[in-house]
Design a protein around this motif. Structure first.
Motif, mmCIF file in Angstrom:
data_model
loop_
_atom_site.group_PDB
_atom_site.id
_atom_site.type_symbol
_atom_site.label_atom_id
_atom_site.label_comp_id
_atom_site.label_asym_id
_atom_site.label_seq_id
_atom_site.Cartn_x
_atom_site.Cartn_y
_atom_site.Cartn_z
ATOM 1 N N ASN A 105 6.271 10.657 1.031
ATOM 2 C CA ASN A 105 5.332 9.561 0.876
ATOM 3 C C ASN A 105 5.851 8.344 1.626
ATOM 4 N N GLY A 106 5.074 7.301 1.664
ATOM 5 C CA GLY A 106 5.499 6.081 2.331
ATOM 6 C C GLY A 106 4.840 4.870 1.715
ATOM 7 N N ASN A 107 5.508 3.729 1.818
ATOM 8 C CA ASN A 107 4.984 2.509 1.228
ATOM 9 C C ASN A 107 5.301 1.344 2.156
ATOM 10 N N VAL A 108 4.301 0.518 2.433
ATOM 11 C CA VAL A 108 4.525 -0.706 3.197
ATOM 12 C C VAL A 108 4.280 -1.885 2.262
ATOM 13 N N THR A 109 5.219 -2.812 2.239
ATOM 14 C CA THR A 109 5.099 -4.040 1.455
ATOM 15 C C THR A 109 5.356 -5.218 2.378
ATOM 16 N N TYR A 169 0.852 -1.192 0.000
ATOM 17 C CA TYR A 169 0.000 0.000 0.000
ATOM 18 C C TYR A 169 0.887 1.241 0.000
ATOM 19 N N PHE A 170 0.488 2.248 -0.757
ATOM 20 C CA PHE A 170 1.271 3.469 -0.959
ATOM 21 C C PHE A 170 0.492 4.681 -0.461
ATOM 22 N N TRP A 171 1.107 5.442 0.476
ATOM 23 C CA TRP A 171 0.542 6.728 0.894
ATOM 24 C C TRP A 171 1.283 7.815 0.112
ATOM 25 N N ILE A 199 7.289 -11.049 6.347
ATOM 26 C CA ILE A 199 8.461 -10.170 6.425
ATOM 27 C C ILE A 199 8.108 -8.923 5.651
ATOM 28 N N GLY A 200 8.636 -7.759 6.051
ATOM 29 C CA GLY A 200 8.226 -6.498 5.449
ATOM 30 C C GLY A 200 9.361 -5.728 4.806
ATOM 31 N N GLN A 201 8.989 -4.817 3.898
ATOM 32 C CA GLN A 201 9.929 -3.923 3.213
ATOM 33 C C GLN A 201 9.355 -2.518 3.220
#
Length: 748
Positions: free
Chosen positions: A290-294, A226-228, A257-259
């Protein structure tokens, strides 16, 4: 030592890459017109294929129709490449593929598929090996030079552990750089990219590492992202929807696991749960637009074998530190030698930091510039390489040969009347694969009887009118309280005393000091039982009420007393010049003395210089120096008792200047401060000018805070910090006898 190994690993890949300077050939999109919402055609297909390869668009969306998903992917690409990141398609072109965006797409694509560096220096360009069959592979590339901003490397067969990624892969990445912030990475099927923030680089290199796992493996694997596109600091959370995930919503019982990614290029910090992805932007790092969680989710059926290992450090340290894996760190068993790994870093500052994962240990790095934290975490996902199974299976410290079976349990302990049989499953090892559910992870189980701990009891004893005490000179002690507590168990005692100076001579200064003894058989310099604090007064003045605390164990009729003694001090020595006033009191909190209840409700710690032990003649000079900025003096890790609702924290610290600049009563110029940090937040704060004195005066800083335990999920940390401001530059020292700082915790 760590950077040497990192550099050596990078040099090996640098040697390989110096032979080949042409990346794997792929076709860049041929965009000869502007594209926007509603466009159709072959050029839209090519645009969508490019966005899929870059990770902005999910696989299977190269339909040739430019609608909302494609527009959202274009917006991400524009933000990531600093083209435009706000407005609308009509006002700013955000989401449209105009001339600038088409040029940037061509630039990025050419950088990933064309020659790297000077084409004239290319020696024997190679044709990369054809993509391998769908299997797990780890690709990594190291740049040994210093550079800021984005740079990409097209994968060569020598970069990858099991051949180039091919087929329908799901990828997750890890960034490394010598600044310890990790940086930011992007993983496509053909290349890996890394970003160095210009404000957080050093003279070392950088690495991009990408783990590729085929979605066609038997366990359900999905990647949610998801991208903010707006700027915000701190934590924010997004609940996954089906459109966020490449292969459906994640299933329970698996691993993750996250990036992280953001516009600052320092990565940030992520947290992945089954239902949500969370992202943290550090508030003081510039350029976070901005920020992105993967998050990569691996289902509970493990083929090939996978496991996650994680470890949390609760204290504050900068630089590298390493933890050797224990079976308790890895819910699905310890990794084996040769397994592939990818890491996730977390710390309280929110920059994430940097990690290194091996099958033997996990390491974390805190950047000193952005650390500002009290905790950090290393988390690693390990995957067994294809065709590398030893045939045996390892789980919770037990190794089974192929064909062997053993009973495993869902928990290592159960509470009666539950039984271990109800959570047991027989699991069989077959060619390195352990059958059954991954949740049955413990090799042994025991039944714990129900223990009901009584809440801490509180007792208070007050000095009544007519019971005032006159203090004798040191070393003669006057007993203020000597009470018998009708209870037993671990205890904290706090006395709150009010003093007054009876002296009439204006050029003399008097002070007091008090000690508490909890239980019997104590010694003056035993920090678990006796503490000392005090304060100075000018003639005919009072110190107000001051509190000091101690802790110990009350053990029944022979050792269940709490004693408070005090004495006065003055150069020359005169008795009865200091009074302890009525209304002074002592509080005692006692926890359940049952063995299973010890330490659940009452915990405490002290700072004590122990200078008198061993007959050191210089004990008076071995004292703790208060810093000019607030810094920790005592820390305590607290395990939350789930049966309790409230938390009381009491603390004190003693400080003394080495000199009164004017030697006049009432002319002190030093201000001392003290803070309680509970779970990283300031719970109590005190700041006072040293009391009037003409000699080596001293000041007692006592604090108390109360909070709800529901604020904390499980364990948390309490820190006592002190600081001072002294105009003439003289140091501030702790008192030269007794305990100099104390933190006590009561859960009730």
């Amino acid at each position: 030592m760590r950077s040497t190994g990192f550099l050596a690993f990078g040099c090996a890949f640098l040697l390989i890459s110096s032979i080949y300077s042409v990346a794997a050939a792929s076709t860049c999109p041929n965009l000869t017109r502007n594209l926007s919402f509603g466009s159709r055609g072959q050029d839209v297909v090519e645009l969508q294929s490019f966005l899929i390869a870059q990770g902005f668009l999910a696989t299977g969306n190269n339909t040739g129709n430019f609608y909302s998903l494609t527009e959202a992917a274009v917006k991400q690409f524009q933000c990531r490449n600093n083209l435009v990141c706000s407005g609308t398609r009509e006002t700013t072109g955000w989401g449209n593929v105009g001339p600038k965006t088409r040029a940037k797409i061509q630039q990025v694509c050419t950088a990933q598929t064309g020659p790297i560096g000077n084409p004239a220096s290319t020696i024997n360009p190679s044709v990369p090996a054809a993509p391998s069959a769908a299997t797990v592979t780890l690709c990594s590339y190291y740049w040994s030079d210093l550079a800021t901003g984005w740079r990409s490397h097209a994968w060569l067969s020598g970069d990858c552990s099991n051949g180039l990624p091919g087929g329908d892969f799901v990828a997750i990445g890890q960034g490394d750089n010598s600044s310890g912030t990790g940086g930011q990475v992007e993983c496509s099927n053909t290349a890996g990219s890394h970003y160095n923030n210009p404000n957080f680089v050093s003279a070392g290199g950088a690495r991009v590492t990408c783990l590729y796992v085929p979605r066609s493996t038997p366990q359900p694997i999905t990647r949610c992202s998801y991208f903010w596109n707006d700027f915000a600091t701190g934590w924010r959370e997004h609940t996954w929807t089906a459109s966020d995930c490449s292969n459906g919503l994640p299933q329970s019982g698996g691993m993750t696991i996250g990036q992280p990614s953001n516009g600052a290029g320092i990565g940030g910090q992520v947290s992945c749960s089954l239902a949500t992805g969370s992202y943290y932007n550090h508030p003081t790092v510039p350029g976070s637009t901005n920020g992105n969680v993967t998050c990569l989710y691996v289902g509970p059926s493990i083929v090939p074998r996978m496991t996650t290992c994680s470890y949390d450090w609760s204290d504050f340290v900068t630089g590298w530190r390493e933890h050797a894996w224990l079976s308790s760190d890895c819910p699905n068993g310890l990794p084996q030698s040769g397994w592939l790994s990818i890491g996730q870093a977390s710390n309280g500052a929110g920059t994430g930091g940097q990690v290194a994962c091996t099958p033997q240990s996990g390491s974390h790095y805190n950047n000193p510039s952005t650390a500002g934290t009290t905790s950090s975490q290393v988390k690693c996902l390990f995957v067994s390489p294809p065709n590398a199974e030893s045939g045996s299976c390892s789980q919770d410290g037990v190794t089974l040969a192929s064909g062997q079976s053993q009973t495993f349990f869902q928990a290592s302990t159960v509470t009666a009347p539950n039984t271990c049989t109800s959570i047991a499953q027989t699991r069989t090892c077959t060619n390195g694969i352990l059958s059954g559910a991954a949740s049955y992870q413990y090799s042994s189980c025991s039944v714990k009887q129900i223990v009901s701990c009584k809440p801490p009891r509180h007792y208070q004893y007050v000095l009544l009118p007519g019971q005032e005490k006159l203090l004798k000179q040191n070393p003669t002690e006057t007993t203020i309280f000597n009470v018998t507590v009708p209870d037993s168990g671990r205890a904290i005692a706090r006395t709150t005393l009010a003093f007054r100076s009876n002296a009439t001579t204006t050029n003399e200064e008097y002070g007091w000091a008090a000690r508490i003894f909890v239980g019997s058989g104590t010694q003056e310099d035993d920090i678990a039982y006796g503490q000392q604090g005090g304060e100075d007064m000018c003639p005919q003045q009072g110190s107000g009420s001051r509190a000091i605390s101690a802790y110990g164990t009350l053990g029944g009729p022979s050792s269940n007393t709490v004693t408070v003694t005090a004495h006065s001090s003055r150069f020359g020595g005169v008795d009865d010049m200091v009074s302890v006033l009525s209304g002074s009191y002592v509080d005692v909190w006692v926890e359940d003395g049952s063995p299973a209840c010890v330490g659940k409700d009452i915990q405490a710690t002290s700072f004590y210089h122990q200078a008198r032990k061993g007959g050191d003649p210089n004990w008076a000079y071995r004292t703790f120096q208060w810093p000019t900025t607030v810094a920790q003096v005592v820390g305590l890790d607290v395990a939350k008792n789930p049966d309790r609702q409230n938390l009381k924290v009491i603390s004190w610290a003693l400080g003394s200047p080495d000199l009164n600049p004017t030697s006049q009563c009432g002319q002190e110029v030093v201000t001392l401060t003290s803070q309680q940090l509970v779970g990283g937040n300031i719970a109590a704060y005190g700041s006072r000018v040293l009391p009037p004195s003409q000699g080596q005066g001293h000041l007692l800083m006592d604090l108390e805070s109360n909070t709800l335990l529901s604020t904390y999920l499980s364990a948390f940390r309490i820190n006592l910090l002190v600081g001072k401001s002294f105009e003439n530059g003289h140091p501030v020292l702790t008192g030269n006898n007794g305990g100099d700082a104390f933190v006590g915790v009561i859960q009730y």
